[in-house]
Design an enzyme around this catalytic site. Structure first.
Site, PDB file in Angstrom:
ATOM      1  N   CYS A   2       0.830  -1.208   0.000  1.00 40.11           N
ATOM      2  CA  CYS A   2       0.000   0.000   0.000  1.00 40.11           C
ATOM      3  C   CYS A   2       0.867   1.262   0.000  1.00 40.11           C
ATOM      4  O   CYS A   2       1.939   1.285   0.587  1.00 40.11           O
ATOM      5  CB  CYS A   2      -0.859   0.027   1.253  1.00 40.11           C
ATOM      6  SG  CYS A   2      -1.855  -1.442   1.451  1.00 40.11           S
ATOM      7  N   ARG A  27       4.959   0.411  -6.165  1.00 38.55           N
ATOM      8  CA  ARG A  27       4.917  -0.485  -5.015  1.00 38.55           C
ATOM      9  C   ARG A  27       3.941  -1.640  -5.218  1.00 38.55           C
ATOM     10  O   ARG A  27       3.970  -2.615  -4.484  1.00 38.55           O
ATOM     11  CB  ARG A  27       4.506   0.303  -3.768  1.00 38.55           C
ATOM     12  CG  ARG A  27       5.518   1.363  -3.370  1.00 38.55           C
ATOM     13  CD  ARG A  27       4.927   2.331  -2.396  1.00 38.55           C
ATOM     14  NE  ARG A  27       4.709   1.759  -1.091  1.00 38.55           N
ATOM     15  CZ  ARG A  27       5.554   1.848  -0.075  1.00 38.55           C
ATOM     16  NH1 ARG A  27       6.681   2.488  -0.226  1.00 38.55           N
ATOM     17  NH2 ARG A  27       5.282   1.318   1.092  1.00 38.55           N
ATOM     18  N   TRP A  75      -2.946  -2.562  -1.593  1.00 36.14           N
ATOM     19  CA  TRP A  75      -2.570  -3.912  -2.017  1.00 36.14           C
ATOM     20  C   TRP A  75      -3.325  -4.831  -1.061  1.00 36.14           C
ATOM     21  O   TRP A  75      -3.031  -4.879   0.132  1.00 36.14           O
ATOM     22  CB  TRP A  75      -1.060  -4.084  -1.894  1.00 36.14           C
ATOM     23  CG  TRP A  75      -0.546  -5.377  -2.442  1.00 36.14           C
ATOM     24  CD1 TRP A  75      -0.323  -5.682  -3.757  1.00 36.14           C
ATOM     25  CD2 TRP A  75      -0.179  -6.536  -1.698  1.00 36.14           C
ATOM     26  NE1 TRP A  75       0.161  -6.961  -3.871  1.00 36.14           N
ATOM     27  CE2 TRP A  75       0.262  -7.511  -2.620  1.00 36.14           C
ATOM     28  CE3 TRP A  75      -0.173  -6.870  -0.339  1.00 36.14           C
ATOM     29  CZ2 TRP A  75       0.689  -8.780  -2.237  1.00 36.14           C
ATOM     30  CZ3 TRP A  75       0.259  -8.125   0.034  1.00 36.14           C
ATOM     31  CH2 TRP A  75       0.677  -9.054  -0.905  1.00 36.14           C
ATOM     32  N   ASN A  99      -1.152   1.348   5.798  1.00 37.34           N
ATOM     33  CA  ASN A  99      -0.277   0.344   5.199  1.00 37.34           C
ATOM     34  C   ASN A  99       0.165  -0.571   6.331  1.00 37.34           C
ATOM     35  O   ASN A  99       0.649  -0.100   7.346  1.00 37.34           O
ATOM     36  CB  ASN A  99       0.931   1.033   4.550  1.00 37.34           C
ATOM     37  CG  ASN A  99       1.977   0.039   4.068  1.00 37.34           C
ATOM     38  OD1 ASN A  99       1.681  -1.144   3.904  1.00 37.34           O
ATOM     39  ND2 ASN A  99       3.189   0.512   3.843  1.00 37.34           N
ATOM     40  N   GLY A 100      -0.023  -1.889   6.154  1.00 37.01           N
ATOM     41  CA  GLY A 100       0.365  -2.830   7.202  1.00 37.01           C
ATOM     42  C   GLY A 100      -0.789  -3.766   7.499  1.00 37.01           C
ATOM     43  O   GLY A 100      -1.749  -3.851   6.729  1.00 37.01           O
ATOM     44  N   GLU A 480      16.788 -17.346 -10.010  1.00 34.14           N
ATOM     45  CA  GLU A 480      16.431 -15.945 -10.235  1.00 34.14           C
ATOM     46  C   GLU A 480      15.815 -15.766 -11.633  1.00 34.14           C
ATOM     47  O   GLU A 480      14.846 -15.029 -11.809  1.00 34.14           O
ATOM     48  CB  GLU A 480      17.685 -15.066 -10.052  1.00 34.14           C
ATOM     49  CG  GLU A 480      17.557 -13.603 -10.457  1.00 34.14           C
ATOM     50  CD  GLU A 480      16.483 -12.820  -9.714  1.00 34.14           C
ATOM     51  OE1 GLU A 480      15.875 -13.344  -8.771  1.00 34.14           O
ATOM     52  OE2 GLU A 480      16.237 -11.663 -10.122  1.00 34.14           O
ATOM     53  N   LYS A 484      12.112 -14.314 -12.308  1.00 34.99           N
ATOM     54  CA  LYS A 484      11.859 -13.146 -13.178  1.00 34.99           C
ATOM     55  C   LYS A 484      10.823 -13.506 -14.231  1.00 34.99           C
ATOM     56  O   LYS A 484       9.904 -12.732 -14.489  1.00 34.99           O
ATOM     57  CB  LYS A 484      13.136 -12.693 -13.908  1.00 34.99           C
ATOM     58  CG  LYS A 484      14.151 -11.937 -13.118  1.00 34.99           C
ATOM     59  CD  LYS A 484      13.765 -10.541 -12.724  1.00 34.99           C
ATOM     60  CE  LYS A 484      13.130 -10.515 -11.371  1.00 34.99           C
ATOM     61  NZ  LYS A 484      13.964 -10.390 -10.218  1.00 34.99           N
ATOM     62  N   GLU A 487       7.223 -13.986 -12.613  1.00 29.14           N
ATOM     63  CA  GLU A 487       6.556 -12.795 -12.067  1.00 29.14           C
ATOM     64  C   GLU A 487       6.212 -11.788 -13.160  1.00 29.14           C
ATOM     65  O   GLU A 487       5.238 -11.050 -13.040  1.00 29.14           O
ATOM     66  CB  GLU A 487       7.372 -12.154 -10.948  1.00 29.14           C
ATOM     67  CG  GLU A 487       8.658 -11.502 -11.357  1.00 29.14           C
ATOM     68  CD  GLU A 487       9.435 -10.928 -10.170  1.00 29.14           C
ATOM     69  OE1 GLU A 487       8.821 -10.552  -9.163  1.00 29.14           O
ATOM     70  OE2 GLU A 487      10.676 -10.851 -10.266  1.00 29.14           O
ATOM     71  N   HIS A 503      15.445 -36.108 -10.653  1.00 26.60           N
ATOM     72  CA  HIS A 503      14.811 -36.608  -9.427  1.00 26.60           C
ATOM     73  C   HIS A 503      13.342 -36.204  -9.366  1.00 26.60           C
ATOM     74  O   HIS A 503      12.746 -36.217  -8.298  1.00 26.60           O
ATOM     75  CB  HIS A 503      15.579 -36.106  -8.204  1.00 26.60           C
ATOM     76  CG  HIS A 503      16.967 -36.628  -8.159  1.00 26.60           C
ATOM     77  ND1 HIS A 503      17.269 -37.934  -7.844  1.00 26.60           N
ATOM     78  CD2 HIS A 503      18.159 -36.055  -8.450  1.00 26.60           C
ATOM     79  CE1 HIS A 503      18.584 -38.128  -7.920  1.00 26.60           C
ATOM     80  NE2 HIS A 503      19.139 -36.990  -8.302  1.00 26.60           N
ATOM     81  N   LYS A 603       6.211  -3.940  -4.417  1.00 24.72           N
ATOM     82  CA  LYS A 603       7.647  -3.677  -4.423  1.00 24.72           C
ATOM     83  C   LYS A 603       8.267  -3.873  -3.044  1.00 24.72           C
ATOM     84  O   LYS A 603       9.296  -4.484  -2.895  1.00 24.72           O
ATOM     85  CB  LYS A 603       7.898  -2.246  -4.914  1.00 24.72           C
ATOM     86  CG  LYS A 603       9.366  -1.874  -5.032  1.00 24.72           C
ATOM     87  CD  LYS A 603      10.046  -2.646  -6.151  1.00 24.72           C
ATOM     88  CE  LYS A 603      11.531  -2.392  -6.243  1.00 24.72           C
ATOM     89  NZ  LYS A 603      12.193  -3.463  -7.012  1.00 24.72           N
TER      90      LYS A 603
END
Ligand code: F6R
Length: 608
Positions: A2, A27, A75, A99-100, A480, A484, A487, A503, A603
């Site tokens: 948020c 964000r 968010w 926010n939180g 990574e 990428k 997302e 495996h 973010k």
């Protein structure tokens, strides 16, 4: 996560709030809203699900009058991203944005309902408006009502309040989530971070945890959690932040990928003494001879940087490393030895799980070091030793330049550890330093593969599953790369240690599955190529990422080979990451996804 903004002053609040909210879009959010108070004290509010342009359209039709207001990008945590759940939440005369997460919100809702309150959303935030309104109605002074309300909350919050009937007042509070106050000649603002405030203000005050603030157009009063007045310094808006623009690039992510040679150079310039061929003691501020082991804790991409660092610390300095994702770290039975360095890695310096882990280690008496990109962040302030990555503001939600700068910093630390622990001779130290000095040039050369990646991305984009594999330090690079791709393009992608594929995951392989093999020509190359053959034998479409020598061995098996410049093995992770970033970026463009703000992502993840 948020985003919060607020303004009180001479300017028309709503357009300013909207503009500031746009700067917080990076964000991540899924609804937005604004409430203003006009000169007569009347409050008006507009909210909208989806992107800010939806709210903007509504504001075009129904402008919100007044020079005082608060705004929010939400968010979703408690309740779907609907208009009813969007902030600001109202309980007359209070409007609040948050926010939180308020952890005891169920108890609070039950208590409020029992007292006759009508709650119109599924959120935890609405309870705050009601608690505050109730206290004001029972005659409490503003400051006492704020402290009393906050005293009832469990969890993390940054809050901004506006009040019907009080056009000359805003209030703010923070505990666990960041919040800043911006100062301009004609107004005072509130913002989740300096990026929201920079274009409008010349100075910024960062609130400390537990602070509350009362704002008028000409005055900011700050109190600590006991209600005692406190002085927090106002600092000039960092120049770098005011420069956080896209330039000629289509997306922030593209700009940030292409900035890497420059920012890696800046970061290594901070840590390396190039003339002496060593690492600057003064830049690191740690003697690794004091530690028996290192624990590295981080989330997401920063965790993968930690995974690369584990290779470096163990190989170069023979220093054992424990590695955890921060959301799990606190739940392991540990004894936190004093001779273990607790090392955290975070771009934002605000990630809730990483911050909570840092605090656990601090409480246990360990030395805390943090590799962090935002110098004013909570982690940068709470750590014993702050190790800056000088990547500059990273606006694209998917981390790119912050990751490679984390790698550059961690590489320098590993060499310093080798020097301190006597596992590296002066000559070897110089060789490592020389290799790092080459990194910006080699990364710049690697960026030339972009046209090829643009084409390969069109092959990858229709896939529903993609696999990435690598060995040794290329394994975290593969992880990574997969993160990428998933997302940004929403293609299901998994990274594996190359030896692990048979495996289990090899069952996924058929001729529709692109398999990205990250294999520089190093000691492990031959083994990775064997794993690649196993995949090829099952019809997998191999995309090899390697150097010139590796390309020869891959020819005939790989459908596509991306050749990066020859680089010293030590810095392979920095170089090999670049094509994977470009692949994800162009796959996202091909799939038409929102590159800078992928769906559902934030973010700075300030909730656990
Ligand atoms: C992925 C990404 C995230 C972050 C993670 C930790 O592209 O950016 O996985 O790396 O949320 O964030 P910081 O580094 O701010 O602690």
């Amino acid at each position: 996560m948020c985003g919060i903004v607020g303004v009180i002053g001479q300017r028309d609040a709503a357009p300013l709030l909207l503009d500031a909210l746009k700067r917080l879009e990076y964000r991540g959010y899924d609804s937005a809203g604004i409430a203003t108070v006009n000169g007569e004290g009347a409050m008006a509010r507009l909210r909208s699900p989806g992107k800010l342009r939806n709210l903007e359209k509504r504001l075009d039709v129904v402008p919100l009058p007044g020079g005082t207001g608060i705004g929010h990008t939400r968010w979703a945590t408690h309740g779907a991203p609907t208009e009813a759940n969007a902030h600001p939440h109202l309980a007359a005369p209070v409007a609040v944005v948050h926010n939180g997460i308020i952890e005891n919100f169920r108890e609070l809702r039950a208590k409020l309902k029992a007292a006759g309150a009508t709650l119109t959303s599924d959120t935890d935030t609405e309870t705050i408006a009601h608690l505050m309104a109730h206290r004001l109605a029972s005659g409490e002074e503003m400051k006492a009502a704020l402290l009393g309300t906050l005293g009832e909350l469990e969890g993390a919050y940054a809050l901004a309040f506006a009040f019907e009937g009080q056009p000359q007042l805003l209030a703010a509070a923070r505990s666990g989530s960041p919040l800043a106050i911006g100062l301009a000649d004609d107004s005072v603002m509130i913002g989740s971070d300096a990026i929201a405030l920079a274009p409008f203000c010349d100075r910024i005050i960062y609130l400390d945890d537990g602070d509350i603030a009362l704002l008028t157009p000409s005055k900011v009063e700050i109190f600590d959690k006991t209600g005692a007045p406190v002085d927090r310094p106002a600092v000039a808006v960092p120049v770098q932040i005011s420069l956080a623009e896209k330039g000629n690039y289509r997306h922030f992510m593209a700009k940030e990928i292409h900035e890497q040679p420059e920012v890696i150079a800046r970061t290594i310039g901070h840590y390396l003494d190039i003339g002496e061929g060593t690492i600057r003691d003064s830049a690191v501020g740690l003697d690794f001879a004091d530690y028996r082991r290192v624990s590295i804790t981080a989330c997401g991409t920063a965790f993968y940087a930690g995974l690369v660092a584990r290779h470096w610390f163990e190989q170069i300095a023979r220093l054992p490393v424990d590695l955890d994702v921060a959301s799990e770290f606190r739940y392991r039975a540990q004894n936190f030895p004093r001779d273990e360095l607790a090392l955290f890695v975070s771009q934002s310096g605000e990630t809730a799980d990483t911050l909570a882990s840092l605090r656990v280690c601090r409480a246990a008496g360990q030395t805390i070091a943090t590799v962090v990109n935002v110098p004013t962040s909570t982690m940068a302030r709470e750590t014993d030793v702050a190790l800056p990555t000088l990547a500059g503001p990273e606006i694209g939600v998917a981390s790119t330049k912050a990751f490679t700068c984390q790698l550059a910093t961690l590489a320098a630390l590993a060499v310093k550890a080798g020097i301190d622990r006597g596992t590296v001779s002066a000559e070897e130290a110089r060789a490592y330093v020389d290799a790092l000095v080459e990194a910006p040039r080699l990364v710049a050369d690697t960026l030339h593969v972009e046209p090829q990646l643009e084409r390969i991305a069109r092959i990858v984009a229709p896939a529903t599953t993609a696999l990435f594999m690598g060995r040794g330090a290329s394994y975290p690079v593969a992880l990574e790369g997969a993160l990428k791709l998933k997302e940004l393009s929403y293609i299901h992608a998994e990274g594996y240690a190359a030896g692990e594929l048979k495996h289990g995951p090899i069952a996924l392989v058929d001729d529709s599955v692109p398999v990205v093999v990250v294999a520089p020509f190093d000691d492990l190359f031959a083994k990775t190529v064997s794993n690649m053959q196993e995949v090829a034998a099952r019809g997998g479409r191999i995309i090899g990422v390697t150097d010139a020598r590796g390309a020869e061995a891959m020819a005939g098996t790989a459908e596509e080979i991306i050749v990066v410049p020859d680089a010293p093995a030590f810095i392979h992770p920095l170089v090999m990451t670049i094509p994977l970033q470009l692949l994800a970026y162009h796959a996202a463009i091909t799939n038409g996804t929102d590159v800078d703000q992928p769906r559902n992502l934030a973010k700075s993840v300030t909730v656990e």
